[in-house]
Each structure stands twice: as C-alpha cells, then as structure tokens.
Design a protein around this motif. Structure first.
Motif, short mmCIF file in Angstrom:
data_model
loop_
_atom_site.label_atom_id
_atom_site.label_comp_id
_atom_site.label_asym_id
_atom_site.label_seq_id
_atom_site.Cartn_x
_atom_site.Cartn_y
_atom_site.Cartn_z
N MET A 1 35.18 46.14 41.98
CA MET A 1 35.79 44.80 41.93
C MET A 1 35.55 44.03 43.23
O MET A 1 35.51 42.81 43.23
CB MET A 1 37.28 44.88 41.61
CG MET A 1 37.59 44.91 40.12
SD MET A 1 36.75 43.62 39.13
CE MET A 1 37.39 42.12 39.87
N GLU A 2 35.41 44.78 44.34
CA GLU A 2 35.06 44.06 45.58
C GLU A 2 33.69 43.42 45.44
O GLU A 2 33.47 42.29 45.89
CB GLU A 2 35.08 45.02 46.77
CG GLU A 2 36.50 45.25 47.19
CD GLU A 2 36.61 45.92 48.54
OE1 GLU A 2 37.53 46.72 48.65
OE2 GLU A 2 35.79 45.63 49.45
N LEU A 3 32.78 44.15 44.80
CA LEU A 3 31.45 43.56 44.56
C LEU A 3 31.56 42.39 43.59
O LEU A 3 30.97 41.34 43.79
CB LEU A 3 30.49 44.61 43.98
CG LEU A 3 30.06 45.73 44.92
CD1 LEU A 3 29.23 46.76 44.17
CD2 LEU A 3 29.25 45.16 46.08
N PHE A 4 32.34 42.57 42.52
CA PHE A 4 32.48 41.49 41.55
C PHE A 4 33.06 40.24 42.23
O PHE A 4 32.55 39.12 42.06
CB PHE A 4 33.39 41.91 40.37
CG PHE A 4 33.61 40.77 39.42
CD1 PHE A 4 32.74 40.53 38.36
CD2 PHE A 4 34.65 39.86 39.61
CE1 PHE A 4 32.91 39.44 37.51
CE2 PHE A 4 34.84 38.76 38.76
CZ PHE A 4 33.96 38.56 37.71
N ASN A 5 34.14 40.45 43.03
CA ASN A 5 34.74 39.29 43.72
C ASN A 5 33.72 38.63 44.65
O ASN A 5 33.67 37.41 44.78
CB ASN A 5 35.97 39.72 44.51
CG ASN A 5 37.17 39.99 43.60
OD1 ASN A 5 37.07 39.84 42.39
ND2 ASN A 5 38.29 40.40 44.18
#
Ligand SMILES: CC(C)(COP(=O)(O)OP(=O)(O)OC[C@H]1O[C@@H](n2cnc3c(N)ncnc32)[C@H](O)[C@@H]1OP(=O)(O)O)[C@@H](O)C(=O)NCCC(=O)NCCSC(=O)C1=CCCCC1=O
Length: 378
Positions: A122-126
C-alpha cells in the motif's frame, strides 16, 4: 557590456529519476513512451513530446501487479522531470479495460493473511497516486475501457478523463473484500454530488461513460465501434432519449430485447474497437495545453488538484493501515472467492451466512470462513 564574464555551465542536466527497470513491452508490465507532439494537421513538432504511460496486462483487465505499480510511479516521475514533455497520458492496452484495480490473484494468493506485506504494497500504491497527483505536467486519463476499483482511483487522480463510450465506471471493493480507500472515497465527492458519490462508491454498481459524462465526472465520451464505416454509439446504453415516463434514461442500460441485441452487437465488434476519435480528443487537449504558458498552466492545474490532495493526504496513511489489517479478514474471503471462481463456480462469498456468523459473534477462524466460501466443484 553584458554579463558574459560570469562563469556558466551550459550542459543540460538529466533529472530523470528512473532508468526504466519496471517498464517493458511484455505483459504484465507498464509501457513508457515519449510520443512526438503533433499539431492539428498531424505534423510532428520538433523536440516536444507527450509521455504515454500504458498499463499492459489485458488478460487480467489491466489490473496492476506490484511491479506494474513501480512502473507507473517511474513513468509519472520521469514525465514530471522531463522538460521536453508537454503532458502525460495514462491509458492501457486493448479494447476492454483501462484498469480493474489491484491484481486479485496477487491479493488472494500472496497478500491475504500477510498484513505487513500488504502494508508495504500500500505504500507503493499510495506513492503511485502521489506520483500522478504530483506530476508537474497535465495528466490526461485516456479511458480505453472499464475503469473499476483501484483503476477508478488512479483514474480519478488524473486531471482530465476522455473516455471510450464502452467504458464503465465503479468500485468493486465492498463486493470483493476491500474499501475504495485508494482515492475514490476521497476524490469522488468532488466529482459527483455527495449522494451519487456515496452510492457509486459503495454499491459496486457500474455506471456507463455517458452517465458519468452527464454527471460531470469525465470531460468527453466518444464512440469506438466502427461498423461498416459508421461510428456506432455503445449499443447497450440509452443515448437517444433523455426522459422516459418521467425518469432520466440517458446513459442508463437499455432493457429487454434492446439490451440483448446491444450485447450481441458489442460481443461481435468490441475486439475491433477503433480509438481514432479518442486519440483525436486527447491530441486536441494536449495541443491546447502546448499553446499555453507552461508554468502558468501547471500552477493552475496544481491549484485545482490541491483540493483532491487535501482529503487524500489527510487519509492516505490511515487507509494504508486499515487496508493492511483487513487483508486477514474480509479481504482474505473476498479476493479468495473471486480468485477461485473457476474452482467453485461463484465469485463472491455467501454474504448472508457471513453476516449470520458475525451476528452470532463467531470466531473469525478458518472453520467459519469455510462456511461462507464456495466449495470446489466436482
Ligand atoms: C466487474 C469486473 C471488473 C468485470 O467483470 P467481467 O466483465 O464479467 O469480466 P471478468 O470475466 O470478471 O474478467 C475478465 C478476466 O480478467 C480477470 N480480472 C478482472 N479483474 C481482475 C483483477 N483486478 N485482477 C486480476 N484479474 C482480473 C478475471 O479474473 C477474468 O479472467 P479469466 O481468466 O476468468 O478470463 C470483474 O472482473 C471484477 O469485479 N474484477 C475484480 C475487481 C477487483 O476486485 N479489483 C480489486 C479491488 S481492490 C483495489 O483495487 C484496491 C486498490 C487500492 C486500495 C486497496 C484496494 O483494495
């Protein structure tokens, strides 16, 4: 005498952050291209480009894998830092989908029951959403097909959307085990009325491109079916009438025989969709932007974007933590059910049984989960 005596370094610096490790022409992947800027007559303008960032995973409706997320980030960050780029175009391969969000196979088989891993994802998605919202070039979403779930979220992060009239728009999270917390719950209330945003965000109903144009969520819709040399509008959607029996029907699905006929026509021709009109509209916007002051243009764009960023920046870390935790519960079930639909014959869990189990305060263990999942077919 001018200032020739002052020492100057006149070698242009390379500000690109990435050396394309996550771009490739092989699916699944992200294609990054610098296409020459063209004038309205189609003539190339020397030294000026449009950065095309293309999701390439058509067999899985252009859902993004973890590596593809990195490819999108790299694409937008390089486009942002490239002085020869006028605008970025975000699109995908094929006539069916722009993007249907996170890759449900990865979600089910790897990330579910691994909350910390999904938190990192999710850090990558964000970061992907931030790269779109932070790109110092205008970003146009060229919606070549359905824009669903996380696909809708990264699409809404773009500045403008020009759409194929075969596209549909909506969320899938509450049906398949997630929430539209990758941007839609933050962005949609800006695009639609609060009432429409609420229903579109949670119902998992898919709305047509014409309906979304009418409601103001996208800039332009164009036909992509060319049958016997004639452009034909989406035959499943009502576009010739606005009101019938006191109800707005424009942009709604046809019903009965008309729907069945439309479906059959689409089935026959969608594979050969022609994006000529879509590309013309994209080019038209890019040409308009190319003929404006670059700094004034991007300052204006980013001032409008800031309103989207306000809620996204407030919520994105919280989203990351909730989504990570959710990977051990409803996401395990929802993505598991979708990913095993060919094994069980059903793509969702038994929602009522699940609610009954919750009402009985049952433990969320594998025994309870097994009661609500489909069973392998004989
Ligand atoms: C409603 C659908 C989008 C389209 O339905 P339909 O037109 O009936 O097509 P399908 O037969 O379902 O799909 C065609 C094939 O593509 C595969 N597919 C589709 N979407 C995905 C996907 N997201 N990942 C992997 N594969 C996908 C599908 O399995 C078919 O393959 P086959 O081998 O059978 O030919 C419908 O497809 C649908 O609902 N898809 C799932 C959408 C979804 O749940 N996406 C993830 C949501 S969560 C998300 O995106 C998030 C983003 C960031 C924040 C957190 C988050 O959860």
């Amino acid at each position: 005498m001018a200032l020739e005596w002052m020492p100057r370094d006149n070698e242009a610096k390379d500000h690109s952050l990435h050396r394309n490790p996550y771009w490739s022409n092989e699916a699944p992947g992200v294609i990054f291209e610098k296409k020459p800027l063209t004038d309205p007559a189609g003539k190339e303008v020397k030294g000026l480009y449009v950065a095309w960032i293309t999701l390439n995973n058509p067999k899985q409706f252009n859902s993004y894998t973890t590596d593809m997320v990195k490819g999108v980030i790299a694409g937008f960050e390089n486009a942002s830092l490239d002085r020869s780029v006028i605008a970025a175009v975000f699109t995908a391969v094929g006539p069916y989908a722009f993007c249907t969000g996170g890759n449900t196979k990865e979600y089910s088989e790897y990330y579910s029951k691994r909350p910390d891993e999904y938190g990192q994802y999710m850090e990558l998605f964000n970061h992907m959403v931030d790269a779109i919202l932070g790109c110092h070039k205008p970003v146009i979403c060229r919606v070549n097909g359905m824009r669903v779930a996380g696909g809708q979220e990264i699409g809404l992060a773009c500045d403008l959307a020009i759409s194929s009239d075969l596209a549909i728009f909506g969320q899938a999270g509450p049906k398949h085990g997630s929430s539209p917390a990758g941007g839609s719950s933050d962005f949609l209330p800006w695009f639609l009325t609060m009432e429409d945003a609420m229903y579109n965000c949670v119902s998992c109903e898919m709305w047509s491109a014409y309906k979304m144009k009418m409601k103001g969520m996208i800039s332009k819709v164009v036909p992509v079916l060319k049958i016997d040399g004639q452009w034909v509008r989406n035959p499943m959607i009502e576009t010739d009438n606005y009101i019938k029996d006191g109800e707005i029907v424009y942009g709604e699905y046809k019903t009965g025989d008309a729907l069945a006929e439309g479906k059959a026509l689409l089935k026959q021709h969608q594979a050969n969709a022609d994006f000529e009109l879509l590309d013309k509209e994209v080019d038209k916007i890019v040409w308009r932007f190319a003929n404006l002051f670059p700094a004034c243009l991007v300052k204006s764009i980013e001032d409008v974007r800031q309103k989207k960023k306000f809620f996204w920046d407030t919520m994105k870390n919280d989203h990351r933590h909730w989504l990570a935790a959710n990977m051990s519960g409803e996401a395990f079930l929802g993505f598991g059910a979708f990913n095993t639909k060919k094994i069980t014959g059903q793509d969702t869990i038994d929602f009522l049984k699940f609610r009954q189990n919750v009402a009985d305060a049952r433990d969320w263990d594998m025994e309870m989960f097994a009661e609500v999942m489909g069973k392998p077919k004989e």
